[in-house]
Design a protein around this motif. Structure first.
Motif, PDB file in Angstrom:
ATOM      1  N   ARG A   1      26.508   3.168 100.932  1.00  0.00           N
ATOM      2  CA  ARG A   1      27.930   3.529 100.903  1.00  0.00           C
ATOM      3  C   ARG A   1      28.151   4.997 100.528  1.00  0.00           C
ATOM      4  NH1 ARG A   1      31.340  -1.004  98.159  1.00  0.00           N
ATOM      5  NH2 ARG A   1      32.593  -0.853 100.029  1.00  0.00           N
ATOM      6  N   LEU A   2      27.091   5.753 100.408  1.00  0.00           N
ATOM      7  CA  LEU A   2      27.170   7.156 100.016  1.00  0.00           C
ATOM      8  C   LEU A   2      27.975   7.951 101.041  1.00  0.00           C
ATOM      9  CD1 LEU A   2      25.931   8.936  97.756  1.00  0.00           C
ATOM     10  CD2 LEU A   2      24.172   9.560  99.391  1.00  0.00           C
ATOM     11  N   GLN A   3      28.935   8.746 100.560  1.00  0.00           N
ATOM     12  CA  GLN A   3      29.770   9.546 101.455  1.00  0.00           C
ATOM     13  C   GLN A   3      29.488  11.031 101.362  1.00  0.00           C
ATOM     14  OE1 GLN A   3      33.895   8.608 101.005  1.00  0.00           O
ATOM     15  NE2 GLN A   3      33.610   6.487 101.570  1.00  0.00           N
ATOM     16  N   ALA A   4      29.026  11.499 100.211  1.00  0.00           N
ATOM     17  CA  ALA A   4      28.726  12.920 100.033  1.00  0.00           C
ATOM     18  C   ALA A   4      27.369  13.046  99.347  1.00  0.00           C
ATOM     19  CB  ALA A   4      29.797  13.599  99.200  1.00  0.00           C
ATOM     20  N   LEU A   5      26.575  13.952  99.856  1.00  0.00           N
ATOM     21  CA  LEU A   5      25.238  14.162  99.305  1.00  0.00           C
ATOM     22  C   LEU A   5      25.002  15.659  99.145  1.00  0.00           C
ATOM     23  CD1 LEU A   5      22.535  12.980  98.425  1.00  0.00           C
ATOM     24  CD2 LEU A   5      21.839  12.969 100.835  1.00  0.00           C
ATOM     25  N   TYR A   6      24.753  16.062  97.912  1.00  0.00           N
ATOM     26  CA  TYR A   6      24.541  17.469  97.590  1.00  0.00           C
ATOM     27  C   TYR A   6      23.074  17.674  97.227  1.00  0.00           C
ATOM     28  CZ  TYR A   6      29.569  17.387  97.517  1.00  0.00           C
ATOM     29  OH  TYR A   6      30.886  17.227  97.888  1.00  0.00           O
ATOM     30  N   LEU A   7      22.349  18.283  98.134  1.00  0.00           N
ATOM     31  CA  LEU A   7      20.920  18.539  97.944  1.00  0.00           C
ATOM     32  C   LEU A   7      20.664  20.031  97.747  1.00  0.00           C
ATOM     33  CD1 LEU A   7      19.563  16.094 100.652  1.00  0.00           C
ATOM     34  CD2 LEU A   7      19.550  15.781  98.171  1.00  0.00           C
ATOM     35  N   ARG A   8      21.650  20.739  97.287  1.00  0.00           N
ATOM     36  CA  ARG A   8      21.581  22.193  97.079  1.00  0.00           C
ATOM     37  C   ARG A   8      20.382  22.549  96.191  1.00  0.00           C
ATOM     38  NH1 ARG A   8      26.299  26.318  96.530  1.00  0.00           N
ATOM     39  NH2 ARG A   8      27.155  24.846  98.033  1.00  0.00           N
ATOM     40  N   ASN A   9      19.644  23.557  96.631  1.00  0.00           N
ATOM     41  CA  ASN A   9      18.510  24.098  95.878  1.00  0.00           C
ATOM     42  C   ASN A   9      17.444  23.044  95.541  1.00  0.00           C
ATOM     43  OD1 ASN A   9      19.642  26.759  95.795  1.00  0.00           O
ATOM     44  ND2 ASN A   9      21.001  26.060  94.176  1.00  0.00           N
ATOM     45  N   THR A  10      17.213  22.136  96.464  1.00  0.00           N
ATOM     46  CA  THR A  10      16.148  21.145  96.283  1.00  0.00           C
ATOM     47  C   THR A  10      15.018  21.448  97.271  1.00  0.00           C
ATOM     48  OG1 THR A  10      17.073  19.599  97.906  1.00  0.00           O
ATOM     49  CG2 THR A  10      17.817  19.370  95.609  1.00  0.00           C
TER      50      THR A  10
ATOM     51  N   LEU B   1      17.509  10.403 106.227  1.00  0.00           N
ATOM     52  CA  LEU B   1      18.885  10.146 105.801  1.00  0.00           C
ATOM     53  C   LEU B   1      19.739   9.512 106.897  1.00  0.00           C
ATOM     54  CD1 LEU B   1      19.502  13.520 103.935  1.00  0.00           C
ATOM     55  CD2 LEU B   1      18.793  11.326 102.949  1.00  0.00           C
ATOM     56  N   LYS B   2      19.191   9.286 108.053  1.00  0.00           N
ATOM     57  CA  LYS B   2      19.981   8.770 109.180  1.00  0.00           C
ATOM     58  C   LYS B   2      20.519   7.364 108.962  1.00  0.00           C
ATOM     59  CE  LYS B   2      18.373  11.787 112.775  1.00  0.00           C
ATOM     60  NZ  LYS B   2      17.767  11.914 114.080  1.00  0.00           N
ATOM     61  N   SER B   3      19.990   6.640 108.008  1.00  0.00           N
ATOM     62  CA  SER B   3      20.506   5.297 107.728  1.00  0.00           C
ATOM     63  C   SER B   3      21.813   5.341 106.930  1.00  0.00           C
ATOM     64  CB  SER B   3      19.466   4.481 106.964  1.00  0.00           C
ATOM     65  OG  SER B   3      19.217   5.064 105.688  1.00  0.00           O
ATOM     66  N   LEU B   4      22.212   6.518 106.485  1.00  0.00           N
ATOM     67  CA  LEU B   4      23.441   6.671 105.699  1.00  0.00           C
ATOM     68  C   LEU B   4      24.635   6.818 106.633  1.00  0.00           C
ATOM     69  CD1 LEU B   4      22.105   9.164 102.997  1.00  0.00           C
ATOM     70  CD2 LEU B   4      22.388   6.690 102.785  1.00  0.00           C
ATOM     71  N   ASP B   5      25.032   5.728 107.241  1.00  0.00           N
ATOM     72  CA  ASP B   5      26.104   5.739 108.238  1.00  0.00           C
ATOM     73  C   ASP B   5      27.438   6.253 107.708  1.00  0.00           C
ATOM     74  OD1 ASP B   5      24.422   4.710 110.177  1.00  0.00           O
ATOM     75  OD2 ASP B   5      24.942   2.638 109.698  1.00  0.00           O
ATOM     76  N   GLY B   6      27.714   6.064 106.433  1.00  0.00           N
ATOM     77  CA  GLY B   6      28.984   6.484 105.856  1.00  0.00           C
ATOM     78  C   GLY B   6      29.008   7.920 105.387  1.00  0.00           C
ATOM     79  N   LEU B   7      27.892   8.633 105.527  1.00  0.00           N
ATOM     80  CA  LEU B   7      27.806  10.010 105.043  1.00  0.00           C
ATOM     81  C   LEU B   7      28.799  10.904 105.767  1.00  0.00           C
ATOM     82  CD1 LEU B   7      26.106  11.637 103.008  1.00  0.00           C
ATOM     83  CD2 LEU B   7      24.640  12.298 104.901  1.00  0.00           C
ATOM     84  N   ARG B   8      29.619  11.600 104.994  1.00  0.00           N
ATOM     85  CA  ARG B   8      30.637  12.485 105.559  1.00  0.00           C
ATOM     86  C   ARG B   8      30.348  13.961 105.271  1.00  0.00           C
ATOM     87  NH1 ARG B   8      33.003   8.520 107.351  1.00  0.00           N
ATOM     88  NH2 ARG B   8      34.578   7.119 106.587  1.00  0.00           N
ATOM     89  N   THR B   9      29.676  14.229 104.164  1.00  0.00           N
ATOM     90  CA  THR B   9      29.375  15.604 103.766  1.00  0.00           C
ATOM     91  C   THR B   9      27.930  15.703 103.308  1.00  0.00           C
ATOM     92  OG1 THR B   9      31.640  15.928 102.996  1.00  0.00           O
ATOM     93  CG2 THR B   9      30.006  17.479 102.199  1.00  0.00           C
TER      94      THR B   9
ATOM     95  N   ASP C   1      23.697  13.846 115.364  1.00  0.00           N
ATOM     96  CA  ASP C   1      23.190  12.473 115.337  1.00  0.00           C
ATOM     97  C   ASP C   1      23.990  11.545 114.416  1.00  0.00           C
ATOM     98  OD1 ASP C   1      21.201  13.307 117.035  1.00  0.00           O
ATOM     99  OD2 ASP C   1      19.659  13.450 115.472  1.00  0.00           O
ATOM    100  N   MET C   2      24.827  12.123 113.565  1.00  0.00           N
ATOM    101  CA  MET C   2      25.568  11.334 112.575  1.00  0.00           C
ATOM    102  C   MET C   2      27.057  11.342 112.924  1.00  0.00           C
ATOM    103  SD  MET C   2      23.209  10.314 110.459  1.00  0.00           S
ATOM    104  CE  MET C   2      24.038   9.848 108.966  1.00  0.00           C
ATOM    105  N   PRO C   3      27.561  10.297 113.545  1.00  0.00           N
ATOM    106  CA  PRO C   3      28.932  10.290 114.060  1.00  0.00           C
ATOM    107  C   PRO C   3      30.021  10.424 112.992  1.00  0.00           C
ATOM    108  CG  PRO C   3      27.984   8.099 114.209  1.00  0.00           C
ATOM    109  CD  PRO C   3      26.877   9.038 113.805  1.00  0.00           C
ATOM    110  N   ASN C   4      29.780   9.985 111.765  1.00  0.00           N
ATOM    111  CA  ASN C   4      30.800  10.065 110.724  1.00  0.00           C
ATOM    112  C   ASN C   4      30.730  11.334 109.894  1.00  0.00           C
ATOM    113  OD1 ASN C   4      31.979   7.528 111.307  1.00  0.00           O
ATOM    114  ND2 ASN C   4      30.278   6.524 110.272  1.00  0.00           N
ATOM    115  N   LEU C   5      29.690  12.120 110.108  1.00  0.00           N
ATOM    116  CA  LEU C   5      29.490  13.337 109.327  1.00  0.00           C
ATOM    117  C   LEU C   5      30.508  14.388 109.725  1.00  0.00           C
ATOM    118  CD1 LEU C   5      27.492  14.405 107.175  1.00  0.00           C
ATOM    119  CD2 LEU C   5      26.240  15.467 109.040  1.00  0.00           C
TER     120      LEU C   5
END
Length: 66
Positions: free
Chosen positions: A11-20, A30-38, A57-61
């Motif tokens: 159900r994750l909608q935003a993922l911040y991977l800054r400086n990782t 991460l393609k299984s995260l269908d609800g990812l928007r950001t 590849d991510m229609p909801n992004l």
């Protein structure tokens, strides 16, 4: 390694991977995260081409910050 835990958060909608340590090779995990928007990959080794392809590849992004 850490992406295994993240991709179980369906159900994750935003993922911040800054400086990782994420790279182009990690984005497909991460393609299984269908609800990812950001997705924020500023300060990582993710290339512009890989970020653009992931967004295609991510229609909801709504956006990838790089």
């Amino acid at each position: 390694k850490g992406l295994t835990t993240i991709k179980s958060l369906e159900r994750l909608q935003a993922l911040y991977l800054r400086n990782t340590g994420i790279t182009d090779a990690g984005l497909p995990e991460l393609k299984s995260l269908d609800g990812l928007r950001t997705l924020d990959v500023v300060g990582t080794a993710v290339s512009g081409d890989a970020a653009d392809q992931f967004a295609d590849d991510m229609p909801n992004l709504r956006g990838v910050r790089r």
